[in-house]
Scaffold this motif. Structure first.
Motif, PDB file in Angstrom:
ATOM      1  N   SER A 239       0.806  -1.220   0.000  1.00  9.93           N
ATOM      2  CA  SER A 239       0.000   0.000   0.000  1.00  9.93           C
ATOM      3  C   SER A 239       0.843   1.277   0.000  1.00  9.93           C
ATOM      4  CB  SER A 239      -0.914   0.020   1.228  1.00  9.93           C
ATOM      5  OG  SER A 239      -1.654  -1.162   1.292  1.00  9.93           O
ATOM      6  N   LEU A 240       2.150   1.150   0.164  1.00  9.90           N
ATOM      7  CA  LEU A 240       2.985   2.356   0.218  1.00  9.90           C
ATOM      8  C   LEU A 240       3.117   2.953  -1.169  1.00  9.90           C
ATOM      9  CD1 LEU A 240       5.887   1.081   2.483  1.00  9.90           C
ATOM     10  CD2 LEU A 240       4.065   2.647   3.122  1.00  9.90           C
ATOM     11  N   PRO A 241       2.872   4.268  -1.299  1.00 12.15           N
ATOM     12  CA  PRO A 241       3.196   4.895  -2.583  1.00 12.15           C
ATOM     13  C   PRO A 241       4.720   4.877  -2.750  1.00 12.15           C
ATOM     14  CG  PRO A 241       1.884   6.353  -1.180  1.00 12.15           C
ATOM     15  CD  PRO A 241       2.325   5.211  -0.335  1.00 12.15           C
TER      16      PRO A 241
ATOM     17  N   PHE B  81       6.858   6.640  -4.409  1.00 13.05           N
ATOM     18  CA  PHE B  81       7.615   7.891  -4.279  1.00 13.05           C
ATOM     19  C   PHE B  81       7.707   8.323  -2.819  1.00 13.05           C
ATOM     20  CE2 PHE B  81       3.220   9.175  -4.856  1.00 13.05           C
ATOM     21  CZ  PHE B  81       3.081  10.197  -3.932  1.00 13.05           C
ATOM     22  N   TRP B  82       6.633   8.075  -2.082  1.00 10.17           N
ATOM     23  CA  TRP B  82       6.620   8.515  -0.683  1.00 10.17           C
ATOM     24  C   TRP B  82       7.619   7.698   0.137  1.00 10.17           C
ATOM     25  CZ3 TRP B  82       4.465   6.427   4.061  1.00 10.17           C
ATOM     26  CH2 TRP B  82       4.451   7.370   5.098  1.00 10.17           C
TER      27      TRP B  82
ATOM     28  N   VAL C  94      10.874   9.079  -0.583  1.00  7.16           N
ATOM     29  CA  VAL C  94      11.091  10.353   0.108  1.00  7.16           C
ATOM     30  C   VAL C  94      11.444  10.117   1.572  1.00  7.16           C
ATOM     31  CG1 VAL C  94       9.886  12.423   0.954  1.00  7.16           C
ATOM     32  CG2 VAL C  94       9.650  11.725  -1.428  1.00  7.16           C
ATOM     33  N   ILE C  95      10.719   9.213   2.202  1.00  3.70           N
ATOM     34  CA  ILE C  95      10.975   8.944   3.625  1.00  3.70           C
ATOM     35  C   ILE C  95      12.371   8.332   3.813  1.00  3.70           C
ATOM     36  CG2 ILE C  95      10.207   7.617   5.635  1.00  3.70           C
ATOM     37  CD1 ILE C  95       8.382   9.967   4.869  1.00  3.70           C
TER      38      ILE C  95
ATOM     39  N   LEU D  30      14.863   8.649   1.843  1.00  7.39           N
ATOM     40  CA  LEU D  30      15.832   9.689   1.512  1.00  7.39           C
ATOM     41  C   LEU D  30      16.018  10.630   2.694  1.00  7.39           C
ATOM     42  CD1 LEU D  30      17.536  10.835  -0.800  1.00  7.39           C
ATOM     43  CD2 LEU D  30      15.592  12.231  -1.455  1.00  7.39           C
ATOM     44  N   PHE D  31      14.894  10.966   3.299  1.00 10.27           N
ATOM     45  CA  PHE D  31      14.933  11.855   4.461  1.00 10.27           C
ATOM     46  C   PHE D  31      15.766  11.216   5.567  1.00 10.27           C
ATOM     47  CE2 PHE D  31      13.364  13.955   8.230  1.00 10.27           C
ATOM     48  CZ  PHE D  31      13.149  15.252   7.806  1.00 10.27           C
TER      49      PHE D  31
ATOM     50  N   GLY E  48       6.546   2.255 -13.865  1.00  8.43           N
ATOM     51  CA  GLY E  48       5.995   3.390 -13.145  1.00  8.43           C
ATOM     52  C   GLY E  48       6.734   3.611 -11.836  1.00  8.43           C
TER      53      GLY E  48
ATOM     54  N   ILE F 234      10.206   5.130 -12.415  1.00  4.75           N
ATOM     55  CA  ILE F 234      10.156   6.565 -12.716  1.00  4.75           C
ATOM     56  C   ILE F 234      10.113   7.370 -11.415  1.00  4.75           C
ATOM     57  CG2 ILE F 234       8.706   8.394 -13.687  1.00  4.75           C
ATOM     58  CD1 ILE F 234       7.938   6.476 -15.899  1.00  4.75           C
ATOM     59  N   GLN F 235       9.277   6.898 -10.472  1.00  6.70           N
ATOM     60  CA  GLN F 235       9.164   7.618  -9.200  1.00  6.70           C
ATOM     61  C   GLN F 235      10.469   7.566  -8.421  1.00  6.70           C
ATOM     62  OE1 GLN F 235       5.554   6.345  -7.054  1.00  6.70           O
ATOM     63  NE2 GLN F 235       4.873   5.466  -8.971  1.00  6.70           N
TER      64      GLN F 235
ATOM     65  N   THR G 234      13.138   9.744  -9.863  1.00  5.68           N
ATOM     66  CA  THR G 234      12.870  11.161  -9.636  1.00  5.68           C
ATOM     67  C   THR G 234      13.260  11.552  -8.212  1.00  5.68           C
ATOM     68  OG1 THR G 234      10.987  10.908 -11.100  1.00  5.68           O
ATOM     69  CG2 THR G 234      11.089  12.928  -9.819  1.00  5.68           C
ATOM     70  N   VAL G 235      12.870  10.714  -7.253  1.00  8.88           N
ATOM     71  CA  VAL G 235      13.153  11.052  -5.866  1.00  8.88           C
ATOM     72  C   VAL G 235      14.664  11.064  -5.602  1.00  8.88           C
ATOM     73  CG1 VAL G 235      12.905  10.259  -3.482  1.00  8.88           C
ATOM     74  CG2 VAL G 235      10.943  10.227  -5.018  1.00  8.88           C
TER      75      VAL G 235
ATOM     76  N   VAL H 230      10.802  12.411 -16.795  1.00 10.22           N
ATOM     77  CA  VAL H 230      10.209  13.482 -15.992  1.00 10.22           C
ATOM     78  C   VAL H 230      10.841  14.827 -16.338  1.00 10.22           C
ATOM     79  CG1 VAL H 230       9.851  14.319 -13.646  1.00 10.22           C
ATOM     80  CG2 VAL H 230       9.578  11.906 -14.160  1.00 10.22           C
TER      81      VAL H 230
ATOM     82  N   LEU I 109       2.115   4.445 -16.334  1.00 17.08           N
ATOM     83  CA  LEU I 109       2.515   5.758 -15.813  1.00 17.08           C
ATOM     84  C   LEU I 109       3.114   6.647 -16.909  1.00 17.08           C
ATOM     85  CD1 LEU I 109       2.625   7.596 -13.379  1.00 17.08           C
ATOM     86  CD2 LEU I 109       4.891   6.716 -12.874  1.00 17.08           C
TER      87      LEU I 109
ATOM     88  N   MET J 141       1.540  10.170 -18.040  1.00 21.11           N
ATOM     89  CA  MET J 141       2.318  11.402 -17.982  1.00 21.11           C
ATOM     90  C   MET J 141       2.263  12.126 -19.318  1.00 21.11           C
ATOM     91  SD  MET J 141       5.505   9.826 -15.842  1.00 21.11           S
ATOM     92  CE  MET J 141       6.691  11.046 -16.306  1.00 21.11           C
TER      93      MET J 141
ATOM     94  N   LEU K 240      -3.584   6.030  -5.767  1.00 22.97           N
ATOM     95  CA  LEU K 240      -2.129   6.006  -5.905  1.00 22.97           C
ATOM     96  C   LEU K 240      -1.686   6.721  -7.171  1.00 22.97           C
ATOM     97  CD1 LEU K 240      -0.857   2.464  -4.867  1.00 22.97           C
ATOM     98  CD2 LEU K 240      -0.244   4.663  -3.885  1.00 22.97           C
TER      99      LEU K 240
ATOM    100  N   PHE L  33       8.272  18.426  -1.181  1.00 21.31           N
ATOM    101  CA  PHE L  33       9.527  17.839  -1.656  1.00 21.31           C
ATOM    102  C   PHE L  33      10.278  18.829  -2.538  1.00 21.31           C
ATOM    103  CE2 PHE L  33      11.916  15.000  -4.617  1.00 21.31           C
ATOM    104  CZ  PHE L  33      12.730  14.407  -3.669  1.00 21.31           C
TER     105      PHE L  33
ATOM    106  N   MET M  72      12.799  18.863   2.744  1.00 27.46           N
ATOM    107  CA  MET M  72      13.877  17.936   3.026  1.00 27.46           C
ATOM    108  C   MET M  72      15.042  18.644   3.715  1.00 27.46           C
ATOM    109  SD  MET M  72      14.141  14.715   2.249  1.00 27.46           S
ATOM    110  CE  MET M  72      13.581  14.200   0.665  1.00 27.46           C
TER     111      MET M  72
ATOM    112  N   VAL N  97      -1.387   6.339   2.467  1.00 21.89           N
ATOM    113  CA  VAL N  97      -1.213   4.968   2.944  1.00 21.89           C
ATOM    114  C   VAL N  97      -2.474   4.499   3.668  1.00 21.89           C
ATOM    115  CG1 VAL N  97       0.116   3.468   4.462  1.00 21.89           C
ATOM    116  CG2 VAL N  97       1.273   5.194   3.103  1.00 21.89           C
TER     117      VAL N  97
ATOM    118  N   VAL O  13      -5.157   3.747   0.981  1.00 18.47           N
ATOM    119  CA  VAL O  13      -4.803   2.613   0.124  1.00 18.47           C
ATOM    120  C   VAL O  13      -4.763   1.316   0.940  1.00 18.47           C
ATOM    121  CG1 VAL O  13      -3.028   1.631  -1.367  1.00 18.47           C
ATOM    122  CG2 VAL O  13      -3.589   4.050  -1.524  1.00 18.47           C
TER     123      VAL O  13
ATOM    124  N   THR P 274      -6.997  -1.913   0.396  1.00 23.75           N
ATOM    125  CA  THR P 274      -6.357  -3.207   0.166  1.00 23.75           C
ATOM    126  C   THR P 274      -6.897  -4.251   1.136  1.00 23.75           C
ATOM    127  OG1 THR P 274      -4.376  -2.011  -0.465  1.00 23.75           O
ATOM    128  CG2 THR P 274      -4.135  -4.360  -0.060  1.00 23.75           C
TER     129      THR P 274
END
Lengths: 342, 328, 638
Positions: free
Chosen positions: A164-166, A168-169, A172-173, A175-176, A280, A283-284, A287-288, A299, C140, C144, C225, C251, C256, C272, C275, C279
């Motif tokens: 269920s995790l996106p 890109f998110w 990001v996490i 990366l953070f 897909g 790509i995310q 980008t991140v 992108v 995707l 895009m 998503l 972002f 950041m 989350v 989704v 799920t």
């Protein structure tokens, strides 16, 4: 015999799909008012002469195809032009020679840019996919074997959350987190590394790869685990597993010799079908993490409205997915005897 | 045609194409599922159609129901040619010929209630729009099918019933249209031995109370006794022997019928007997053997069997069989 | 087969049935609650949010990326706005796009799937080929490109997602439609004269609908998503602040580097939450609508309960079962007594028939002999002696040496008892390698060929796969496999069910021949009284898990004492008496979880009296100990 027919069928189907994608790609980018060259006008690096040169070189002043001046159905054109002298056939001809126009942004041939980036993406997908499959299959196996125990429920929960995790998110996490723990935060190598010995260059790349690959692995592992679990559960309730047990084989032997191959069959199909979605995810991730691959190129091109690059990248990605699908079909025909024999 | 026959089948054939034409050959192999069947059915008669899987008995039933289009031949119902009818032309006819299927677990829609299932034919045929008459007919059909009292079952779903009860529901939904013929395709083979008799007895009763003719399709020659008037034995798309029940069971003529009869287990260890066990399996109906199609497995075949394909011949007034050894 | 009895339940609607099961599915319930809470937040956004999102209140640089505080519970974002407020209103945008896009894609996919599945032929080919093409084009990048070429607005995003996410729905719906269409009740509907419209409305749609609901849940989650991904990549509607858009701004605008984790974590949490909720709901619905068995064959079995060993009747016997009882453990309920107090003996070369209707426990008993029971099954009493070994007391490893080597099983080979991806020869060789380690590996192929020829399969079929065999051949191969290690006892589990009469006769003949040739002892499990009469020496008639009658074959057929045996014989057609009317036994066999209190046959027994309904009859021995009957009438007559 049947196997050859199967392969021939799959190969011709892949070719047909590629042709469809090429045609789609051609027309998609001509839905725009004007033509691709004019759309790039806003880019300050393009002089009037440059644009004119592009228009002539790629035949953008020619009619799109016979009878159609543009995609505007009201404004029909002449049907008597030489078919080879239309945009469509010039595009096809150029494509066959590997020429996909020139980037509006960098003025470099698109083919050159893409071929530079393709390898980086394959590296990332390859590493991520292999890890995701290995861990997904392993967890899925354990989960199915130990069905209805704490192990099963635990890995099921983790997989559902991971699924269920996106993408890109999660990137990001991570990366953070990474940026606070001294991990490299962008690109695939530290600037100036090229003067170091090869081994430490590789080490540097590996360090840059760590977080993107981890993101990829987590996201897709969940899905593979779920599929492996349900597929193995199905297989383990089959009668032939009972036969194997009655034959006096140990649990390990039954899993190894009778269950895993059969359970892998649906997984191979799903992996193939999922390749399109996988792209897909890449790509995310690119980008991140500013990973210089096809995804980031796409992108970037999108944000700069650099249509030749976008068009090329889209075509390359689509063809790569179609070919990988074909590979998966071929692999399937090796795994399942029902395909290769009458 | 004879006055009493309500259904006549003449030279009925159904060929299916096995696979598609390929790039290399236009000739698609043909499956000879039904290959020249003649059959008469009299009013309120029970005919048992017996054969192993692949003999074409199920295809024959679909042809009679008009659910498949015959390749050749003619079907006449009450003197009217019904071989090739459009769906609208056939609609009225559907009321007259109804079908009971093999698997009572599969032939009922799990989302419908019993009432909906039994009443459905009436609504499809737009016969009785009045709710009262529909209710009455549904109740009557269900009670005739042995679901008494009907109220107990009306609002139930199929999964709440046992296999025997489901088969009764199928029969009730056939009865509601007041048919003249019921085609029963292996109606008891999925049921436990202890309840098979009740379904067979029910069908036997219906022919008496409602004058319904029954075509009883089965692979089990053993189950046709008592209930059938006549028995037809099929092999590879043809009827190879037909006669009254006692003709076929007590003095079978065709070697295939003899073999089939001999392998039916008798529930008495004191009557263990020599069995004629045919070797191999039924050949596939794509490449039929030359001559008599039974000769490769026939225990008494002579060289002539390879050459000529015997037609059904009269053995007695009531019995016919197709075998050259019977030529006197 | 015949197993159920009418439940004394009230008539229920489909929805009530569904809800009754669904409410026990925690996964689905949690998912539903997560989803509903998100929808409530979206609906009541103006009430819930502390600030008005449209007001551009005075923002100074000091308001940017403020950490959570009492005024801004979840901090502020790059524009100095309240993150909580944007989060609550973001739910509206994300969910709206998700639901509308899903609606479009379901409509397209559903219609495509049903039309393709129902009409078949050319229509299906064209539609499904198109679907296949759409499926391989990476979604995707295409999305895009499409959005970049048009204009990023909510409507465009909804249309693009909806227009690209229907492929899986179309495939799933098509295969479900095909499955429903091939079911017999559709044929029955055609037979009563129903038209295509009627069939689609009344028979196809109601059965496709549940799948469509599961699919809807999954598609909404994909759409949510997809929207967030597009927004994150800068292709969202700049005027609508969805969760993805919030992440994009955070972002891209230095969250950041300033360490503003709240601006990154909060919107992501929303995605989350939704989704994951969808799920879980989807998984829960799937489990309810498409329940699968809880168990599989490799789950650890329950160890047999040690019981006091009864004295063996005869040391000469090859296999002796003593007072064997098997329960199915049923969480929260009393265990189901599937097999109770069964005893029989088997000598070399002997053939015993284990007869009974479906649900009588004969298969459980057969599996119990080699402890191959499903994980809920447990031997609670009794012993199984094979020669001098007591099988219920052995460890799994010791037992594995007896399995197939001493006692092998012929399963219903026509079914799925052979592994489809390994050749038949390979599967036979496997047994030899496992149990006869001294066997010279060079001779194994020869041995496999010999075995196949023994059962009448030509050597050239050795390297073929099971799907290349006919049903009869598979059954023969199964027998060859059972003989691979020269066992002394073979258990045959309905080896001829589902085969044609002639093939059935061939297999029976083969078994009988092998028994004479190899001196095998055979336990023959079947529901077919006729087959038993033809072959067996002894017969054990089972009813509802207990012995009804156990005797020599002649006694069973000519002097049966148990009413069940007598009635069963009357229900079995006898060709030698073609005019005889068959009788049936009223009622249905008992379900294991609802056994009658006294004699298990009493509710269907024509001779039952009061005692039968309260007291389970003991096993009475007649004619020495060769005839055992469990009936009060026998006791009375003794």
């Amino acid at each position: 015999m049947k196997r050859w027919r199967y392969l021939l069928n799959k190969i011709s189907w892949a070719l047909f799909t590629i042709i469809f994608v090429i045609i789609l790609n051609f027309f998609l980018f001509r839905i725009l008012p004007g033509d691709p060259a004019r759309a790039g006008v806003r880019d300050p690096r393009l002089t009037k002469e440059n644009i004119e040169a592009i228009r002539v070189r790629y035949g953008l002043d020619k009619p799109i195809v016979n009878c159609f001046e543009s995609l505007n159905p009201i404004k029909l054109g002449s049907c008597t032009v030489n078919p080879l002298d239309t945009q469509f056939f010039i595009y096809m001809g150029n494509l066959l020679q590997g020429d996909m126009m020139i980037s509006f942004h960098t003025n470099r041939p698109v083919t050159e840019i893409l071929s530079e980036r393709l390898g980086n993406t394959i590296l990332l997908i390859g590493a991520g996919q292999i890890l995701a499959i290995i861990f997904g299959v392993l967890f899925g196996m354990f989960s199915a074997w130990k069905a209805r125990t704490a192990i099963d429920y635990g890995s099921l929960t983790i997989s559902l959350v991971a699924w269920s995790l996106p993408t890109f998110w999660l990137g990001v996490i991570l990366l953070f987190w990474g940026s606070n723990h001294g991990m490299p935060i962008a690109g695939m190598s530290t600037p100036g590394m090229s003067s170091y010995p090869l081994l430490s260059q590789w080490g540097d790349i590996a360090k840059h790869m760590l977080l993107p690959t981890l993101t990829y692995t987590i996201v897709y592992m969940g899905e593979y685990m779920l599929i492996m679990r349900s597929s193995l559960l199905d297989v383990l309730s089959e009668d032939y597993i009972l036969t194997a047990k009655a034959k006096g084989l140990s649990v390990f032997q039954i899993l190894k010799d009778h269950a895993i191959t059969n359970a892998m069959l649906p997984l191979v199909t799903i992996i193939a079908i999922n390749l399109g979605f996988t792209v897909g995810g890449v790509i995310q991730i690119e980008t991140v993490f500013s990973w210089p691959g096809l995804g980031m190129t796409t992108v970037e091109a999108l944000n700069r409205r650099d249509f030749p690059v976008l068009q090329g990248a889209f075509l390359l990605i689509a063809v790569a997915v179609i070919l990988s699908n074909l590979l998966a079909d071929l692999a399937y025909s090796y795994l399942d005897p029902r395909v290769k024999t009458e | 045609m004879s006055q009493e026959n309500i259904l006549e089948v003449r030279g009925l054939k159904k060929y299916f194409e096995a696979g598609r034409p390929s790039l290399f050959s236009r000739n698609v192999p043909q499956v000879h599922a039904v290959d020249g069947v003649n059959l008469d059915l009299r009013k309120s008669e029970v005919i048992a159609l017996v054969g192993e899987s692949g003999c074409g008995k199920s295809t024959l039933s679909l042809l009679l129901m008009g659910l498949e289009d015959p390749t050749e031949g003619r079907i006449t119902f009450e003197g009217r040619d019904i071989t090739h009818l459009t769906d609208t032309q056939r609609k009225g006819l559907r009321r007259k010929i109804q079908m009971v299927f093999q698997d009572p677990y599969e032939s009922l829609n799990p989302t419908q209630t019993i009432e909906e299932i039994v009443a459905e034919p009436l609504y499809v045929h737009k016969l009785d729009v009045s709710k009262n008459i529909v209710d009455e007919k549904v109740k009557k059909a269900m009670e005739d099918a042995g679901l008494k009292p009907a109220e107990v079952y009306l609002k139930r779903h199929p999964h709440e019933l046992s296999g025997g009860q489901r088969q009764r529901v199928v029969i009730a939904s056939a009865l509601v249209l007041e048919p003249e013929i019921i085609l029963a395709d292996e109606p008891v083979s999925m049921l436990d031995v202890s309840i098979r008799a009740e379904i067979i007895n029910l069908l036997a009763e219906l022919r008496i109370t409602r004058q319904i003719a029954v075509i009883f399709i089965t692979h089990d020659l053993g189950s046709v006794g008592f209930f059938a008037d006549r028995v037809a034995v099929m092999y590879l798309g043809r009827i190879v022997e037909i006669g009254t029940m006692l003709d076929v069971l007590e003095k079978p003529q065709h070697p295939y019928t003899k073999a089939l009869l001999s392998v039916i287990p008798v529930p008495n260890p004191r009557l263990r007997h020599e069995r004629i066990i045919l070797q191999g399996e039924t050949p596939n109906p794509i490449n039929l053997p030359t001559g008599c199609r039974f000769h490769p497995r026939c225990p008494v075949a002579i060289p002539a069997c390879k050459a000529s394909d015997p037609a059904l011949m009269q053995i007695s007034k009531t019995q016919q069989a197709a075998c050259i050894l019977l030529v006197k | 087969m015949e197993a159920q009895i009418v439940k004394p339940t009230q008539a229920t609607t489909r929805f009530q049935d569904f809800w009754g099961v669904f409410r026990k599915n925690y996964m689905g319930l949690v998912g539903l609650m997560m989803l509903v809470s998100a929808i409530l937040v979206a609906i009541f956004a103006p009430v819930l949010s502390p600030y008005d999102p449209s007001s551009t209140f005075d923002v100074t640089t000091s308001d940017i990326y403020n950490p959570p505080s009492s005024t801004h519970w979840l901090g502020t974002d790059d524009a100095g706005q309240d993150v909580l407020t944007n989060f609550i209103f973001g739910a509206r945008v994300s969910l709206t796009i998700g639901f509308f896009a899903a609606f479009i894609s379901l409509a397209i996919g559903g219609v495509f799937g049903i039309i393709a599945g129902f009409y078949g032929g050319r229509t299906e080919e064209v539609l499904m080929r198109f679907t296949d093409i759409m499926l391989v084009i990476p979604d995707l990048p295409l999305m895009m490109v499409l959005i970049a070429l048009t204009k990023p607005s909510i409507i465009n995003i909804i249309i693009v997602i909806g227009a690209l996410y229907w492929t899986t729905t179309a495939r799933v719906v098509r295969s479900q439609t095909l499955a429903v269409k091939s079911r017999k009740f559709v044929l029955r509907a055609r037979a009563i004269g129903a038209g295509k419209g009627h069939i689609i409305r009344h028979h196809i749609l109601p059965l496709v609908l549940p799948i469509l609901v599961v699919q809807a849940v999954l598609v909404v989650s994909s759409a949510v998503l997809a929207e967030s991904t597009l927004s994150f990549l800068g292709l969202g509607d700049p005027t609508a602040l969805s969760w993805g858009q919030m992440l994009n701004y955070a972002f891209g605008r230095g969250a950041m580097s300033t360490g503003a984790w709240w601006a990154l974590v909060v919107p992501g949490f929303g995605i989350v939450w939704v989704v994951l909720g969808l799920t879980l709901l989807g998984q829960g619905l799937e489990q309810v609508l498409n329940p699968r068995l809880d168990t599989h064959h490799l789950m650890p079995s329950r160890p047999p309960v040690k019981s006091e060993a009864a004295k063996r009747s005869d040391e000469e016997t090859l296999l002796e079962v003593k007072n064997l009882s098997i329960n199915y453990v049923n969480d929260g309920h009393a265990p189901a007594r599937a097999v109770e107090n069964i005893s029989f003996t088997l000598k070399k070369g002997e053939l015993i028939g284990l007869v009974g209707e479906s649900g009588c426990g004969k298969t459980t008993l057969m599996l119990g002999l080699l402890r191959l029971l499903p994980s809920a099954g447990q031997i609670v009493n009794g012993q199984v002696y094979f020669k001098d070994q007591e099988l219920t007391a052995l460890s799994e490893t010791e037992l594995n040496k007896v399995r197939w080597r001493g006692v092998s099983i012929v399963f219903q080979g026509a079914m799925n008892a052979l592994n489809p991806v390994r050749t038949v020869g390979d599967q036979i060789a496997e047994a030899i390698i496992q149990h006869l380690p001294d066997f010279d590996s060079k001779n194994i192929p020869g041995r496999v060929t010999d075995l196949l020829e023994l059962v009448g399969i030509a050597a050239e079929h050795k390297d073929q796969y099971p799907h290349q065999y006919s049903g009869g051949m598979r059954q023969r191969a199964m027998i060859a496999m059972a003989l691979a290690c020269n066992p002394e006892v073979v258990i045959a589990d309905e080896p001829t069910t589902a085969l044609d009469v002639m093939i059935q006769a061939q297999i029976l003949e083969l078994l009988d021949e092998l028994r004479k040739k190899l001196g095998l002892a055979i336990v023959f499990v079947t529901h077919d009284l006729g087959v038993v009469a033809e072959m067996c020496d002894k017969v054990l008639v089972m009813y509802g898990g207990v012995t009804a009658e156990y005797a020599e074959v002649d006694t069973i057929y000519n002097m049966p004492r148990h009413p069940y045996t007598q009635e069963l014989l009357k229900a079995f057609p006898d060709l030698t008496k073609p005019k005889k009317k068959l009788s049936s036994i009223p009622g249905y066999p008992p379900r294991l979880d609802a056994l009658p209190s006294g004699c298990r046959f009493a509710p269907r027994c024509p001779a039952a009296f009061d005692r039968c309904r309260t007291e389970q009859p003991a096993l009475h021995e007649l004619a020495g100990d060769t005839h055992i009957v469990s009936c009060h009438l026998v006791e009375a007559s003794k």
